[in-house]
Scaffold this motif. Structure first.
Motif, mmCIF file in Angstrom:
data_model
loop_
_atom_site.group_PDB
_atom_site.id
_atom_site.type_symbol
_atom_site.label_atom_id
_atom_site.label_comp_id
_atom_site.label_asym_id
_atom_site.label_seq_id
_atom_site.Cartn_x
_atom_site.Cartn_y
_atom_site.Cartn_z
ATOM 1 N N LYS A 22 -63.782 94.798 29.762
ATOM 2 C CA LYS A 22 -64.016 93.749 30.850
ATOM 3 C C LYS A 22 -65.137 94.152 31.743
ATOM 4 O O LYS A 22 -65.744 93.136 32.171
ATOM 5 C CB LYS A 22 -62.645 93.966 31.638
ATOM 6 N N GLU A 23 -65.383 95.435 32.115
ATOM 7 C CA GLU A 23 -66.568 95.733 32.904
ATOM 8 C C GLU A 23 -67.858 96.075 32.337
ATOM 9 O O GLU A 23 -68.872 96.048 32.822
ATOM 10 C CB GLU A 23 -66.059 97.184 33.574
ATOM 11 N N SER A 24 -67.609 96.700 30.983
ATOM 12 C CA SER A 24 -69.131 97.186 30.315
ATOM 13 C C SER A 24 -69.204 96.411 28.999
ATOM 14 O O SER A 24 -70.118 96.877 28.331
ATOM 15 C CB SER A 24 -68.765 98.701 30.019
ATOM 16 N N GLY A 25 -68.444 95.446 28.400
ATOM 17 C CA GLY A 25 -68.735 94.927 27.238
ATOM 18 C C GLY A 25 -70.168 94.154 27.054
ATOM 19 O O GLY A 25 -70.452 93.501 28.244
ATOM 20 N N ARG A 26 -70.547 93.729 25.778
ATOM 21 C CA ARG A 26 -71.673 93.094 25.621
ATOM 22 C C ARG A 26 -71.495 91.668 25.371
ATOM 23 O O ARG A 26 -70.565 91.330 25.009
ATOM 24 C CB ARG A 26 -72.776 93.645 24.523
ATOM 25 N N SER A 27 -72.569 90.972 25.722
ATOM 26 C CA SER A 27 -72.453 89.548 25.541
ATOM 27 C C SER A 27 -73.607 89.058 24.348
ATOM 28 O O SER A 27 -74.499 89.342 24.381
ATOM 29 C CB SER A 27 -72.880 88.821 26.504
ATOM 30 N N PHE A 28 -72.954 88.295 23.418
ATOM 31 C CA PHE A 28 -73.747 88.030 22.292
ATOM 32 C C PHE A 28 -73.327 86.346 21.968
ATOM 33 O O PHE A 28 -72.406 85.765 22.203
ATOM 34 C CB PHE A 28 -73.386 88.680 21.125
ATOM 35 N N PRO A 29 -74.587 85.766 21.345
ATOM 36 C CA PRO A 29 -74.529 84.147 20.962
ATOM 37 C C PRO A 29 -73.179 83.969 20.138
ATOM 38 O O PRO A 29 -72.658 82.971 20.408
ATOM 39 C CB PRO A 29 -75.735 83.939 20.152
ATOM 40 N N TRP A 30 -72.940 85.016 19.160
ATOM 41 C CA TRP A 30 -71.788 84.468 18.237
ATOM 42 C C TRP A 30 -70.333 84.861 18.828
ATOM 43 O O TRP A 30 -69.354 84.714 18.061
ATOM 44 C CB TRP A 30 -71.867 85.530 16.964
ATOM 45 N N ARG A 31 -70.396 85.442 20.112
ATOM 46 C CA ARG A 31 -68.956 85.596 20.890
ATOM 47 C C ARG A 31 -68.653 84.549 21.670
ATOM 48 O O ARG A 31 -67.512 84.443 22.362
ATOM 49 C CB ARG A 31 -68.934 86.742 21.595
ATOM 50 N N LYS A 32 -69.554 83.267 21.843
ATOM 51 C CA LYS A 32 -69.096 82.249 22.552
ATOM 52 C C LYS A 32 -68.319 81.231 21.795
ATOM 53 O O LYS A 32 -68.041 81.208 20.921
ATOM 54 C CB LYS A 32 -70.561 81.379 22.648
ATOM 55 N N LYS A 33 -67.512 80.507 22.701
ATOM 56 C CA LYS A 33 -66.648 79.555 22.140
ATOM 57 C C LYS A 33 -67.318 78.283 21.585
ATOM 58 O O LYS A 33 -68.452 78.071 21.906
ATOM 59 C CB LYS A 33 -65.464 79.317 23.150
ATOM 60 N N GLY A 34 -66.896 77.575 20.765
ATOM 61 C CA GLY A 34 -67.265 76.335 20.353
ATOM 62 C C GLY A 34 -68.332 76.427 18.959
ATOM 63 O O GLY A 34 -68.765 75.491 18.438
ATOM 64 N N LEU A 35 -68.559 77.603 18.525
ATOM 65 C CA LEU A 35 -69.568 77.605 17.255
ATOM 66 C C LEU A 35 -68.629 77.170 16.084
ATOM 67 O O LEU A 35 -67.328 77.188 15.971
ATOM 68 C CB LEU A 35 -69.684 78.977 17.149
ATOM 69 N N THR A 36 -69.322 76.844 15.055
ATOM 70 C CA THR A 36 -68.911 76.112 13.984
ATOM 71 C C THR A 36 -68.540 77.438 12.998
ATOM 72 O O THR A 36 -68.806 78.255 13.283
ATOM 73 C CB THR A 36 -69.777 75.417 13.146
ATOM 74 N N GLN A 37 -67.620 77.238 11.810
ATOM 75 C CA GLN A 37 -67.310 78.269 10.850
ATOM 76 C C GLN A 37 -68.620 78.818 10.552
ATOM 77 O O GLN A 37 -68.691 79.887 10.076
ATOM 78 C CB GLN A 37 -66.369 77.658 9.828
ATOM 79 N N TYR A 38 -69.524 77.805 10.204
ATOM 80 C CA TYR A 38 -70.741 78.508 9.402
ATOM 81 C C TYR A 38 -71.299 79.425 10.343
ATOM 82 O O TYR A 38 -72.077 80.394 9.959
ATOM 83 C CB TYR A 38 -71.614 76.994 9.305
ATOM 84 N N GLN A 39 -71.706 79.007 11.777
ATOM 85 C CA GLN A 39 -72.309 79.936 12.584
ATOM 86 C C GLN A 39 -71.408 81.355 12.624
ATOM 87 O O GLN A 39 -72.326 82.157 12.890
ATOM 88 C CB GLN A 39 -72.474 79.134 13.822
ATOM 89 N N TYR A 40 -70.213 81.118 12.700
ATOM 90 C CA TYR A 40 -69.627 82.596 12.802
ATOM 91 C C TYR A 40 -69.759 83.402 11.774
ATOM 92 O O TYR A 40 -70.184 84.671 11.877
ATOM 93 C CB TYR A 40 -68.119 82.314 12.996
ATOM 94 N N ILE A 41 -69.671 82.904 10.514
ATOM 95 C CA ILE A 41 -69.809 83.616 9.076
ATOM 96 C C ILE A 41 -71.017 83.988 8.944
ATOM 97 O O ILE A 41 -71.583 85.344 8.530
ATOM 98 C CB ILE A 41 -69.336 82.807 8.110
ATOM 99 N N VAL A 42 -72.330 83.230 9.299
ATOM 100 C CA VAL A 42 -73.599 83.773 9.115
ATOM 101 C C VAL A 42 -73.854 84.878 10.326
ATOM 102 O O VAL A 42 -74.410 86.076 9.756
ATOM 103 C CB VAL A 42 -74.496 82.640 9.491
ATOM 104 N N ALA A 43 -73.479 84.961 11.286
ATOM 105 C CA ALA A 43 -73.452 85.805 12.345
ATOM 106 C C ALA A 43 -73.142 87.284 11.691
ATOM 107 O O ALA A 43 -73.694 88.156 11.833
ATOM 108 C CB ALA A 43 -72.877 85.643 13.614
ATOM 109 N N GLU A 44 -71.822 87.074 11.326
ATOM 110 C CA GLU A 44 -71.134 88.243 10.837
ATOM 111 C C GLU A 44 -71.888 88.878 9.467
ATOM 112 O O GLU A 44 -71.800 90.014 9.262
ATOM 113 C CB GLU A 44 -69.670 88.178 10.629
#
Length: 221
Positions: A22-44
């Protein structure tokens, strides 16, 4: 044979890591809400064996240039290899992404919920299948890689097998840790903690769980 894992230790670990995240975690584009299944899987898929910060710089443009499974499936393999050179492992990544995309086009973008069928998709594998269950199907699955393994083993004790995919102790432990109402955050917390604190050369003085960490206690003796 290892002694049974203490539920108290698991809860302590989960709570402390979530507080830290909560205090120190990182922020990345693939952690945002509303991404498509494709976008999530490509990121991983891109994240495997590569630093998240490297992919974070590369990922947004990749999604613009290859916005769907169809666009990726129709890409020339050699051109994709050239495109992926900046993030390394470009030959393996290109083959994996194109084969996966071609299969998903055949499936009309539908992901099976049956685990055995999910893992039968070309180049899906255990890790990506876990990520699909966690992020897309909202199931408490662990994102077990060498980084998560390092954190869990230091705190709870080492595995026996070299390959983390087949080590029963580590797999069972990781599922117990992920079994939480904030399963996504638990996974992200451990991965971020591995990158920022529990590194190969750990910063134990910054660790919120060091007083119960088996590795830290053994080093202190």
């Amino acid at each position: 044979m290892k002694p049974p894992l203490s539920k108290h230790s698991i809860v302590f670990f989960q709570e402390k890591l979530l507080e830290w995240f909560k205090e120190s975690g990182r922020s990345f584009p693939w952690r945002k809400k509303g991404l498509t299944q494709y976008q999530y899987i490509v990121a991983e898929t891109l994240l495997q064996r590569t630093k998240a910060e490297t992919i974070a710089k590369f990922y947004p443009q990749f999604i613009k240039d290859f916005p769907s499974w169809k666009a990726l499936a129709n890409t020339n393999l050699e051109k994709l290899e050239t495109y992926l050179k900046p993030v390394g492992l470009y030959k393996q990544r290109s083959k994996r992404l194109v084969s996966l995309a071609q299969e998903m086009v055949k499936r009309k973008g539908r992901l099976p919920k049956e685990r055995s069928e999910l893992e039968s998709i070309p180049f899906m594998g255990q890790y990506i299948a876990n990520a699909v269950e966690l992020i897309i199907f909202n199931q408490p699955s662990p994102l077990v890689d060498v980084n998560m393994s390092r954190v869990l083993e230091r705190f709870f004790g080492p595995r026996k097998m070299a390959d983390i995919r087949y080590d029963t102790y580590l797999q069972q432990l990781s599922y117990k840790i992920a079994n939480h109402e904030q399963s996504k955050e638990i996974n992200w917390a451990i991965l971020d903690f591995a990158a920022l604190v529990c590194r190969p050369k750990p910063l134990c003085f910054m660790c919120p769980v060091n007083r119960r960490c088996k590795n830290f206690i053994s080093l202190s003796l």
